[in-house]
Design a protein around this motif. Sequence first.
Motif, PDB file in Angstrom:
ATOM      1  N   LYS A  67      25.901  17.817  31.250  1.00 63.68           N
ATOM      2  CA  LYS A  67      27.304  18.166  31.490  1.00 63.68           C
ATOM      3  C   LYS A  67      28.142  16.966  31.061  1.00 63.68           C
ATOM      4  O   LYS A  67      27.715  15.817  31.211  1.00 63.68           O
ATOM      5  CB  LYS A  67      27.551  18.436  32.974  1.00 63.68           C
ATOM      6  CG  LYS A  67      26.724  19.577  33.540  1.00 63.68           C
ATOM      7  CD  LYS A  67      27.467  20.890  33.408  1.00 63.68           C
ATOM      8  CE  LYS A  67      26.635  22.012  34.007  1.00 63.68           C
ATOM      9  NZ  LYS A  67      27.451  23.168  34.358  1.00 63.68           N
ATOM     10  N   ASN A  69      32.132  15.134  31.005  1.00 62.10           N
ATOM     11  CA  ASN A  69      33.551  15.031  31.327  1.00 62.10           C
ATOM     12  C   ASN A  69      34.178  14.258  30.155  1.00 62.10           C
ATOM     13  O   ASN A  69      33.531  14.087  29.125  1.00 62.10           O
ATOM     14  CB  ASN A  69      33.714  14.323  32.686  1.00 62.10           C
ATOM     15  CG  ASN A  69      35.068  14.602  33.305  1.00 62.10           C
ATOM     16  OD1 ASN A  69      36.056  14.780  32.603  1.00 62.10           O
ATOM     17  ND2 ASN A  69      35.127  14.633  34.623  1.00 62.10           N
ATOM     18  N   THR A 111      26.329  14.005  45.107  1.00 65.30           N
ATOM     19  CA  THR A 111      26.740  14.717  46.329  1.00 65.30           C
ATOM     20  C   THR A 111      26.370  16.191  46.246  1.00 65.30           C
ATOM     21  O   THR A 111      26.928  16.931  45.431  1.00 65.30           O
ATOM     22  CB  THR A 111      28.264  14.590  46.541  1.00 65.30           C
ATOM     23  OG1 THR A 111      28.622  13.211  46.494  1.00 65.30           O
ATOM     24  CG2 THR A 111      28.674  15.188  47.873  1.00 65.30           C
ATOM     25  N   TRP A 113      26.484  20.045  47.646  1.00 72.34           N
ATOM     26  CA  TRP A 113      27.473  20.810  48.420  1.00 72.34           C
ATOM     27  C   TRP A 113      27.197  22.303  48.254  1.00 72.34           C
ATOM     28  O   TRP A 113      26.906  22.762  47.155  1.00 72.34           O
ATOM     29  CB  TRP A 113      28.878  20.480  47.915  1.00 72.34           C
ATOM     30  CG  TRP A 113      29.999  21.125  48.676  1.00 72.34           C
ATOM     31  CD1 TRP A 113      30.802  22.158  48.249  1.00 72.34           C
ATOM     32  CD2 TRP A 113      30.459  20.783  49.982  1.00 72.34           C
ATOM     33  NE1 TRP A 113      31.720  22.463  49.226  1.00 72.34           N
ATOM     34  CE2 TRP A 113      31.533  21.639  50.304  1.00 72.34           C
ATOM     35  CE3 TRP A 113      30.050  19.828  50.923  1.00 72.34           C
ATOM     36  CZ2 TRP A 113      32.210  21.581  51.515  1.00 72.34           C
ATOM     37  CZ3 TRP A 113      30.719  19.763  52.139  1.00 72.34           C
ATOM     38  CH2 TRP A 113      31.795  20.620  52.424  1.00 72.34           C
ATOM     39  N   GLN A 149      26.151  23.001  44.564  1.00 76.86           N
ATOM     40  CA  GLN A 149      26.826  22.186  43.562  1.00 76.86           C
ATOM     41  C   GLN A 149      26.307  20.760  43.730  1.00 76.86           C
ATOM     42  O   GLN A 149      26.320  20.232  44.840  1.00 76.86           O
ATOM     43  CB  GLN A 149      28.337  22.188  43.779  1.00 76.86           C
ATOM     44  CG  GLN A 149      28.971  23.553  43.573  1.00 76.86           C
ATOM     45  CD  GLN A 149      30.457  23.543  43.886  1.00 76.86           C
ATOM     46  OE1 GLN A 149      30.917  22.767  44.717  1.00 76.86           O
ATOM     47  NE2 GLN A 149      31.200  24.426  43.241  1.00 76.86           N
ATOM     48  N   THR A 151      27.269  17.282  42.484  1.00 72.72           N
ATOM     49  CA  THR A 151      28.285  16.519  41.763  1.00 72.72           C
ATOM     50  C   THR A 151      27.811  15.088  41.570  1.00 72.72           C
ATOM     51  O   THR A 151      27.374  14.429  42.516  1.00 72.72           O
ATOM     52  CB  THR A 151      29.622  16.544  42.524  1.00 72.72           C
ATOM     53  OG1 THR A 151      30.074  17.890  42.595  1.00 72.72           O
ATOM     54  CG2 THR A 151      30.680  15.700  41.818  1.00 72.72           C
ATOM     55  N   SER A 153      29.151  11.547  40.462  1.00 72.76           N
ATOM     56  CA  SER A 153      30.346  10.736  40.230  1.00 72.76           C
ATOM     57  C   SER A 153      29.919   9.421  39.599  1.00 72.76           C
ATOM     58  O   SER A 153      29.115   8.688  40.169  1.00 72.76           O
ATOM     59  CB  SER A 153      31.074  10.454  41.548  1.00 72.76           C
ATOM     60  OG  SER A 153      31.469  11.660  42.158  1.00 72.76           O
ATOM     61  N   GLU A 162      34.457   9.328  36.916  1.00 71.08           N
ATOM     62  CA  GLU A 162      34.475  10.692  36.380  1.00 71.08           C
ATOM     63  C   GLU A 162      33.341  11.478  37.013  1.00 71.08           C
ATOM     64  O   GLU A 162      32.264  10.945  37.264  1.00 71.08           O
ATOM     65  CB  GLU A 162      34.324  10.669  34.854  1.00 71.08           C
ATOM     66  CG  GLU A 162      35.546  10.098  34.146  1.00 71.08           C
ATOM     67  CD  GLU A 162      35.511  10.345  32.646  1.00 71.08           C
ATOM     68  OE1 GLU A 162      35.125  11.454  32.242  1.00 71.08           O
ATOM     69  OE2 GLU A 162      35.845   9.419  31.892  1.00 71.08           O
ATOM     70  N   ASP A 163      33.609  12.765  37.254  1.00 67.01           N
ATOM     71  CA  ASP A 163      32.620  13.633  37.901  1.00 67.01           C
ATOM     72  C   ASP A 163      32.087  14.670  36.919  1.00 67.01           C
ATOM     73  O   ASP A 163      32.844  15.212  36.114  1.00 67.01           O
ATOM     74  CB  ASP A 163      33.259  14.424  39.058  1.00 67.01           C
ATOM     75  CG  ASP A 163      33.670  13.533  40.215  1.00 67.01           C
ATOM     76  OD1 ASP A 163      33.289  12.347  40.235  1.00 67.01           O
ATOM     77  OD2 ASP A 163      34.372  14.048  41.103  1.00 67.01           O
ATOM     78  N   VAL A 164      30.815  14.955  37.016  1.00 66.44           N
ATOM     79  CA  VAL A 164      30.263  16.165  36.397  1.00 66.44           C
ATOM     80  C   VAL A 164      29.521  16.920  37.495  1.00 66.44           C
ATOM     81  O   VAL A 164      29.021  16.309  38.447  1.00 66.44           O
ATOM     82  CB  VAL A 164      29.312  15.874  35.209  1.00 66.44           C
ATOM     83  CG1 VAL A 164      30.017  15.089  34.129  1.00 66.44           C
ATOM     84  CG2 VAL A 164      28.069  15.155  35.685  1.00 66.44           C
ATOM     85  N   THR A 165      29.491  18.245  37.397  1.00 67.47           N
ATOM     86  CA  THR A 165      28.877  19.043  38.459  1.00 67.47           C
ATOM     87  C   THR A 165      27.865  20.032  37.882  1.00 67.47           C
ATOM     88  O   THR A 165      28.185  20.792  36.960  1.00 67.47           O
ATOM     89  CB  THR A 165      29.956  19.814  39.250  1.00 67.47           C
ATOM     90  OG1 THR A 165      30.843  18.869  39.849  1.00 67.47           O
ATOM     91  CG2 THR A 165      29.328  20.663  40.358  1.00 67.47           C
ATOM     92  N   ASN A 167      25.317  23.280  38.857  1.00 70.41           N
ATOM     93  CA  ASN A 167      25.252  24.363  39.843  1.00 70.41           C
ATOM     94  C   ASN A 167      23.850  24.954  39.814  1.00 70.41           C
ATOM     95  O   ASN A 167      23.481  25.625  38.844  1.00 70.41           O
ATOM     96  CB  ASN A 167      26.263  25.460  39.496  1.00 70.41           C
ATOM     97  CG  ASN A 167      27.682  24.916  39.463  1.00 70.41           C
ATOM     98  OD1 ASN A 167      28.279  24.660  40.493  1.00 70.41           O
ATOM     99  ND2 ASN A 167      28.220  24.726  38.271  1.00 70.41           N
TER     100      ASN A 167
END
Length: 172
Positions: A67, A69, A111, A113, A149, A151, A153, A162-165, A167
């Motif tokens: 992924k 960003n 992280t 979630w 999710q 994530t 960071s 910057e974050d990418v997530t 799933n």
Amino acid sequence: MMRERVQGSVSRFAWGVALSIAGLGLACGNGGASSAAEDANGGSASFQSTACERDGRKDIYTAGLAKQNAGVRVAVVEANPSPPRKGANTMTLEVTDASGKPLDGASVVVTPWMPDHAHGSALAPLATSVGAGRYAVSKLYFPMAGLWQITVSVQPPGLATEDVTFNFCFDG
Ligand SMILES: [Cu+2]
């Protein structure tokens, strides 16, 4: 007589389904009725697909899944187990800038979630730099089935975070 017996049987069946769904709702804490019903369907042999197979939000895991960003790209180069599943997992992430240059020395925070239930994991994952832009992630724990999710960071030295997530969906 016959008609009464059939109605009684249907009524008991309906109560059983209602109680099962109520039980799942309690187990999920903040779980909504629709996601609890999905879990119930996923666990039933009479349905031909699982809750995760029907969930259009998920990423399909393959080694190297990436992924990006604006200035950060994150690839899951290794997962154990593979594919990831409910329970304890570890992963190796490869973090590069937009041009593909490995980003060592970045602050990397992972992280987990569950968006459908608005909760995370009891464990905070630990990302450790192992060189060549790679980070080993331990304590990656998904306590329940459903969509998660993950994530990542990334804050390269002196730059913005910057974050990418990702799933990932796990069936029970
Ligand atoms: Cu949950």
